[in-house]
Design a protein around this motif. Structure first.
Motif, PDB file in Angstrom:
ATOM      1  N   GLN A 176       0.847  -1.275   0.034  1.00 30.77           N
ATOM      2  CA  GLN A 176      -0.085  -0.031  -0.096  1.00 30.77           C
ATOM      3  C   GLN A 176       0.969   1.189  -0.082  1.00 30.77           C
ATOM      4  OE1 GLN A 176      -2.184  -1.175   3.768  1.00 30.77           O
ATOM      5  NE2 GLN A 176      -3.791  -1.063   2.865  1.00 30.77           N
ATOM      6  N   THR A 182      -3.462  -3.189   7.385  1.00 32.52           N
ATOM      7  CA  THR A 182      -5.137  -3.069   7.230  1.00 32.52           C
ATOM      8  C   THR A 182      -5.615  -2.754   6.058  1.00 32.52           C
ATOM      9  OG1 THR A 182      -4.875  -2.394   9.748  1.00 32.52           O
ATOM     10  CG2 THR A 182      -6.567  -1.853   8.549  1.00 32.52           C
ATOM     11  N   MET A 183      -6.471  -3.459   5.462  1.00 37.61           N
ATOM     12  CA  MET A 183      -7.190  -3.083   4.153  1.00 37.61           C
ATOM     13  C   MET A 183      -8.742  -3.296   4.308  1.00 37.61           C
ATOM     14  SD  MET A 183      -4.736  -4.954   1.495  1.00 37.61           S
ATOM     15  CE  MET A 183      -3.210  -4.428   0.936  1.00 37.61           C
ATOM     16  N   GLU A 184      -9.264  -2.598   3.226  1.00 42.08           N
ATOM     17  CA  GLU A 184     -10.731  -2.459   3.294  1.00 42.08           C
ATOM     18  C   GLU A 184     -11.193  -3.446   2.213  1.00 42.08           C
ATOM     19  OE1 GLU A 184     -14.357   0.708   1.996  1.00 42.08           O
ATOM     20  OE2 GLU A 184     -12.424   1.337   2.299  1.00 42.08           O
ATOM     21  N   VAL A 187      -9.958  -7.393  -1.300  1.00 48.42           N
ATOM     22  CA  VAL A 187      -9.531  -6.159  -0.787  1.00 48.42           C
ATOM     23  C   VAL A 187      -9.209  -5.166  -1.756  1.00 48.42           C
ATOM     24  CG1 VAL A 187      -8.784  -7.382   1.460  1.00 48.42           C
ATOM     25  CG2 VAL A 187      -7.154  -7.002  -0.271  1.00 48.42           C
ATOM     26  N   GLU A 188      -8.744  -3.891  -1.177  1.00 45.93           N
ATOM     27  CA  GLU A 188      -8.626  -2.762  -2.342  1.00 45.93           C
ATOM     28  C   GLU A 188      -7.520  -3.048  -3.002  1.00 45.93           C
ATOM     29  OE1 GLU A 188      -6.480   0.232   0.699  1.00 45.93           O
ATOM     30  OE2 GLU A 188      -7.974  -0.864   1.646  1.00 45.93           O
ATOM     31  N   THR A 208     -15.879  -3.057   5.182  1.00 41.46           N
ATOM     32  CA  THR A 208     -15.423  -3.325   6.482  1.00 41.46           C
ATOM     33  C   THR A 208     -13.824  -3.314   6.320  1.00 41.46           C
ATOM     34  OG1 THR A 208     -17.236  -4.793   6.948  1.00 41.46           O
ATOM     35  CG2 THR A 208     -15.210  -5.032   8.362  1.00 41.46           C
ATOM     36  N   ARG A 209     -12.947  -2.758   7.266  1.00 40.38           N
ATOM     37  CA  ARG A 209     -11.523  -2.735   7.325  1.00 40.38           C
ATOM     38  C   ARG A 209     -11.065  -4.081   8.202  1.00 40.38           C
ATOM     39  NH1 ARG A 209      -8.639   1.109   5.618  1.00 40.38           N
ATOM     40  NH2 ARG A 209      -7.171   1.215   7.270  1.00 40.38           N
ATOM     41  N   TYR A 238      -6.725 -13.854   7.271  1.00 41.85           N
ATOM     42  CA  TYR A 238      -7.540 -12.958   8.237  1.00 41.85           C
ATOM     43  C   TYR A 238      -7.208 -12.999   9.564  1.00 41.85           C
ATOM     44  CZ  TYR A 238     -11.801 -11.052  10.767  1.00 41.85           C
ATOM     45  OH  TYR A 238     -12.551 -10.412  11.530  1.00 41.85           O
ATOM     46  N   ARG A 259     -11.019  -7.770  12.864  1.00 43.83           N
ATOM     47  CA  ARG A 259     -11.588  -6.743  12.204  1.00 43.83           C
ATOM     48  C   ARG A 259     -10.851  -5.583  12.926  1.00 43.83           C
ATOM     49  NH1 ARG A 259     -18.062  -5.797  13.070  1.00 43.83           N
ATOM     50  NH2 ARG A 259     -18.229  -6.736  11.007  1.00 43.83           N
ATOM     51  N   ALA A 260     -10.513  -4.482  11.777  1.00 44.75           N
ATOM     52  CA  ALA A 260      -9.733  -3.600  12.261  1.00 44.75           C
ATOM     53  C   ALA A 260     -10.151  -2.718  13.163  1.00 44.75           C
ATOM     54  CB  ALA A 260      -9.286  -2.596  11.201  1.00 44.75           C
ATOM     55  N   ASP A 292      -9.850   0.542  14.002  1.00 44.01           N
ATOM     56  CA  ASP A 292      -9.955   2.135  13.499  1.00 44.01           C
ATOM     57  C   ASP A 292     -11.024   2.719  13.380  1.00 44.01           C
ATOM     58  OD1 ASP A 292      -9.553   0.928  11.173  1.00 44.01           O
ATOM     59  OD2 ASP A 292      -7.972   1.800  10.690  1.00 44.01           O
TER      60      ASP A 292
END
Length: 190
Positions: free
Chosen positions: A109, A133-135, A157-158, A173-174, A184, A187-188, A190
């Motif tokens: 990223q 961490t990804m969405e 993911v993104e 969801t992140r 996995y 869950r993030a 943030d």
């Protein structure tokens, strides 16, 4: 160079093989059969040309470890086929090919802090953070009645990487992903 026993090698380390070439370890597994000699199987990629190979040796055999310097860099952007990184201490930029980054490419990223392994002033490979961490961009809907705790569904993911996630995780969801095995984690927060 320093010699180390085969069972001590881990992913990302650099070895000097018997042919005089440098190899980066992709995977190292130790097998301890009930009877017989324990062995270590090492999957590795030759740094010079990217050829992958595998060796199997006794766990107590010695292999030469190359001295490499780990330099922290941040990923900036993709320029054609090259990935550009910056050293935050002296602001020098360095470019790496997709082959040098390997499987970690799907978790790279912008602004991600990575460690580039240098040998004699040349970049040879990269170490990504152990977790990112990804969405979630897309995922399959939950199948009604599929409530077993061990059931997972595929999600994208993104960056385009595919990850297996629990059924309650939806689009947007992140999540935290382990970059070593693309699994996995949680869950993030943030």
């Amino acid at each position: 160079m320093v010699k180390d026993i085969a069972s001590n090698f881990r992913k990302g380390q650099v070895i000097e093989h018997e042919d005089g070439q440098l190899y980066v370890v992709l995977k190292a597994e130790t097998f301890r059969p009930g009877k017989g000699t324990p062995t270590t199987s090492i999957d590795m990629r030759r740094i010079a040309d990217g050829v992958k190979t595998e060796i199997t040796v006794k766990t107590t055999d010695t292999i030469e470890r190359a001295f490499v310097e780990e330099v922290p860099h941040n990923y900036l952007y993709l320029d054609g086929a090259d990935y550009i990184f910056i050293n935050n201490e002296n602001y020098e930029q360095i470019s790496l090919t997709g082959a040098m980054i390997g499987d970690g490419l799907m978790f790279l990223q912008e602004n991600a802090e990575c460690r580039i392994l240098m040998f004699d002033g040349k970049a040879i490979t990269i170490t990504l953070p152990s977790r990112v961490t990804m969405e979630i961009m897309s995922t399959e809907p939950v199948v009604k009645g599929q409530t077993a705790s061990s059931s997972y569904k595929p999600a994208t993911v993104e960056t385009g990487a595919r990850v297996m996630v629990p059924p309650h995780i939806g689009v947007g969801t992140r999540i935290v992903i382990n970059t070593e095995d693309s699994s996995y984690v949680e869950r993030a927060k943030d």
